[in-house]
Design a protein around this motif. Structure first.
Motif, PDB file in Angstrom:
ATOM      1  N   ALA A 163      -9.820  -6.602   3.300  1.00 41.43           N
ATOM      2  CA  ALA A 163      -8.563  -7.324   3.076  1.00 41.43           C
ATOM      3  C   ALA A 163      -7.505  -6.511   2.339  1.00 41.43           C
ATOM      4  O   ALA A 163      -6.342  -6.514   2.723  1.00 41.43           O
ATOM      5  CB  ALA A 163      -8.835  -8.628   2.341  1.00 41.43           C
ATOM      6  N   GLY A 164      -7.850  -5.800   1.303  1.00 42.22           N
ATOM      7  CA  GLY A 164      -6.850  -5.067   0.528  1.00 42.22           C
ATOM      8  C   GLY A 164      -6.589  -3.657   1.008  1.00 42.22           C
ATOM      9  O   GLY A 164      -5.641  -3.005   0.576  1.00 42.22           O
ATOM     10  N   SER A 165      -7.401  -3.173   1.928  1.00 41.34           N
ATOM     11  CA  SER A 165      -7.306  -1.782   2.361  1.00 41.34           C
ATOM     12  C   SER A 165      -5.974  -1.413   3.021  1.00 41.34           C
ATOM     13  O   SER A 165      -5.367  -0.412   2.637  1.00 41.34           O
ATOM     14  CB  SER A 165      -8.466  -1.465   3.295  1.00 41.34           C
ATOM     15  OG  SER A 165      -8.466  -0.122   3.650  1.00 41.34           O
ATOM     16  N   PRO A 166      -5.473  -2.169   4.010  1.00 38.46           N
ATOM     17  CA  PRO A 166      -4.195  -1.780   4.625  1.00 38.46           C
ATOM     18  C   PRO A 166      -3.036  -1.779   3.620  1.00 38.46           C
ATOM     19  O   PRO A 166      -2.196  -0.877   3.632  1.00 38.46           O
ATOM     20  CB  PRO A 166      -3.968  -2.828   5.715  1.00 38.46           C
ATOM     21  CG  PRO A 166      -5.313  -3.353   6.030  1.00 38.46           C
ATOM     22  CD  PRO A 166      -6.063  -3.295   4.736  1.00 38.46           C
ATOM     23  N   ALA A 167      -2.992  -2.766   2.738  1.00 43.40           N
ATOM     24  CA  ALA A 167      -1.915  -2.827   1.748  1.00 43.40           C
ATOM     25  C   ALA A 167      -2.007  -1.655   0.778  1.00 43.40           C
ATOM     26  O   ALA A 167      -0.984  -1.065   0.413  1.00 43.40           O
ATOM     27  CB  ALA A 167      -1.972  -4.148   0.988  1.00 43.40           C
ATOM     28  N   ALA A 168      -3.217  -1.303   0.370  1.00 42.04           N
ATOM     29  CA  ALA A 168      -3.392  -0.170  -0.538  1.00 42.04           C
ATOM     30  C   ALA A 168      -2.964   1.134   0.136  1.00 42.04           C
ATOM     31  O   ALA A 168      -2.312   1.974  -0.478  1.00 42.04           O
ATOM     32  CB  ALA A 168      -4.844  -0.087  -0.993  1.00 42.04           C
ATOM     33  N   PHE A 169      -3.302   1.281   1.403  1.00 42.96           N
ATOM     34  CA  PHE A 169      -2.949   2.500   2.124  1.00 42.96           C
ATOM     35  C   PHE A 169      -1.450   2.573   2.398  1.00 42.96           C
ATOM     36  O   PHE A 169      -0.826   3.616   2.212  1.00 42.96           O
ATOM     37  CB  PHE A 169      -3.737   2.585   3.435  1.00 42.96           C
ATOM     38  CG  PHE A 169      -3.466   3.833   4.206  1.00 42.96           C
ATOM     39  CD1 PHE A 169      -4.023   5.035   3.816  1.00 42.96           C
ATOM     40  CD2 PHE A 169      -2.646   3.812   5.324  1.00 42.96           C
ATOM     41  CE1 PHE A 169      -3.767   6.199   4.522  1.00 42.96           C
ATOM     42  CE2 PHE A 169      -2.388   4.971   6.039  1.00 42.96           C
ATOM     43  CZ  PHE A 169      -2.951   6.160   5.639  1.00 42.96           C
ATOM     44  N   ALA A 170      -0.858   1.449   2.855  1.00 38.56           N
ATOM     45  CA  ALA A 170       0.565   1.422   3.208  1.00 38.56           C
ATOM     46  C   ALA A 170       1.456   1.321   1.977  1.00 38.56           C
ATOM     47  O   ALA A 170       2.639   1.645   2.045  1.00 38.56           O
ATOM     48  CB  ALA A 170       0.851   0.260   4.151  1.00 38.56           C
ATOM     49  N   GLY A 171       0.888   0.834   0.882  1.00 43.29           N
ATOM     50  CA  GLY A 171       1.673   0.730  -0.335  1.00 43.29           C
ATOM     51  C   GLY A 171       2.525  -0.520  -0.426  1.00 43.29           C
ATOM     52  O   GLY A 171       3.436  -0.602  -1.239  1.00 43.29           O
ATOM     53  N   HIS A 172       2.251  -1.503   0.423  1.00 46.76           N
ATOM     54  CA  HIS A 172       3.020  -2.747   0.394  1.00 46.76           C
ATOM     55  C   HIS A 172       2.110  -3.902   0.795  1.00 46.76           C
ATOM     56  O   HIS A 172       1.395  -3.810   1.792  1.00 46.76           O
ATOM     57  CB  HIS A 172       4.212  -2.666   1.343  1.00 46.76           C
ATOM     58  CG  HIS A 172       5.217  -3.732   1.108  1.00 46.76           C
ATOM     59  ND1 HIS A 172       5.067  -5.002   1.597  1.00 46.76           N
ATOM     60  CD2 HIS A 172       6.376  -3.717   0.413  1.00 46.76           C
ATOM     61  CE1 HIS A 172       6.099  -5.737   1.223  1.00 46.76           C
ATOM     62  NE2 HIS A 172       6.906  -4.978   0.502  1.00 46.76           N
ATOM     63  N   PRO A 173       2.140  -5.008   0.040  1.00 44.15           N
ATOM     64  CA  PRO A 173       1.230  -6.117   0.333  1.00 44.15           C
ATOM     65  C   PRO A 173       1.527  -6.858   1.635  1.00 44.15           C
ATOM     66  O   PRO A 173       0.693  -7.619   2.116  1.00 44.15           O
ATOM     67  CB  PRO A 173       1.406  -7.049  -0.868  1.00 44.15           C
ATOM     68  CG  PRO A 173       2.744  -6.723  -1.424  1.00 44.15           C
ATOM     69  CD  PRO A 173       2.961  -5.260  -1.139  1.00 44.15           C
ATOM     70  N   ALA A 174       2.690  -6.642   2.228  1.00 49.52           N
ATOM     71  CA  ALA A 174       3.017  -7.331   3.477  1.00 49.52           C
ATOM     72  C   ALA A 174       2.190  -6.797   4.648  1.00 49.52           C
ATOM     73  O   ALA A 174       2.037  -7.484   5.654  1.00 49.52           O
ATOM     74  CB  ALA A 174       4.500  -7.187   3.790  1.00 49.52           C
ATOM     75  N   TYR A 175       1.667  -5.588   4.523  1.00 45.52           N
ATOM     76  CA  TYR A 175       0.843  -5.036   5.601  1.00 45.52           C
ATOM     77  C   TYR A 175      -0.608  -5.353   5.289  1.00 45.52           C
ATOM     78  O   TYR A 175      -1.179  -4.842   4.339  1.00 45.52           O
ATOM     79  CB  TYR A 175       1.066  -3.533   5.750  1.00 45.52           C
ATOM     80  CG  TYR A 175       0.644  -3.046   7.116  1.00 45.52           C
ATOM     81  CD1 TYR A 175       1.407  -3.363   8.230  1.00 45.52           C
ATOM     82  CD2 TYR A 175      -0.502  -2.316   7.300  1.00 45.52           C
ATOM     83  CE1 TYR A 175       1.027  -2.948   9.491  1.00 45.52           C
ATOM     84  CE2 TYR A 175      -0.893  -1.893   8.549  1.00 45.52           C
ATOM     85  CZ  TYR A 175      -0.126  -2.213   9.641  1.00 45.52           C
ATOM     86  OH  TYR A 175      -0.505  -1.809  10.895  1.00 45.52           O
TER      87      TYR A 175
END
Length: 76
Positions: free
Chosen positions: A34-46
């Motif tokens: 769940a948190g991986s894409p946001a952590a990688f992209a740097g924005h919680p919307a992703y």
């Protein structure tokens, strides 16, 4: 823009891989990732939902899907 051609067999294999990833991300691994894409992209919307939608859109653009996952049931 130059024309790009993709062999139908390659398009089918690519679509299979994209579908596999979308199914994996939306299945039992969803909570763990769940948190991986946001952590990688740097924005919680992703998030995983956004990523799955993007993957399914690419499958549709390759011409392998009818877009039902994106647009719902086809109208009669």
């Amino acid at each position: 823009m130059p024309e790009t051609r993709l062999d139908p067999g390659d398009a089918a294999e690519l679509a299979e891989m994209l579908t596999f990833l979308a199914d994996w991300l939306s299945g039992s691994q969803k909570q763990a990732l769940a948190g991986s894409p946001a952590a990688f992209a740097g924005h919680p919307a992703y998030n995983t939902d956004t990523l799955c939608t993007d993957l399914r859109r690419f499958v549709f653009l390759l011409g392998v899907s009818d877009g039902e996952e994106l647009f719902g049931e086809p109208t009669p």
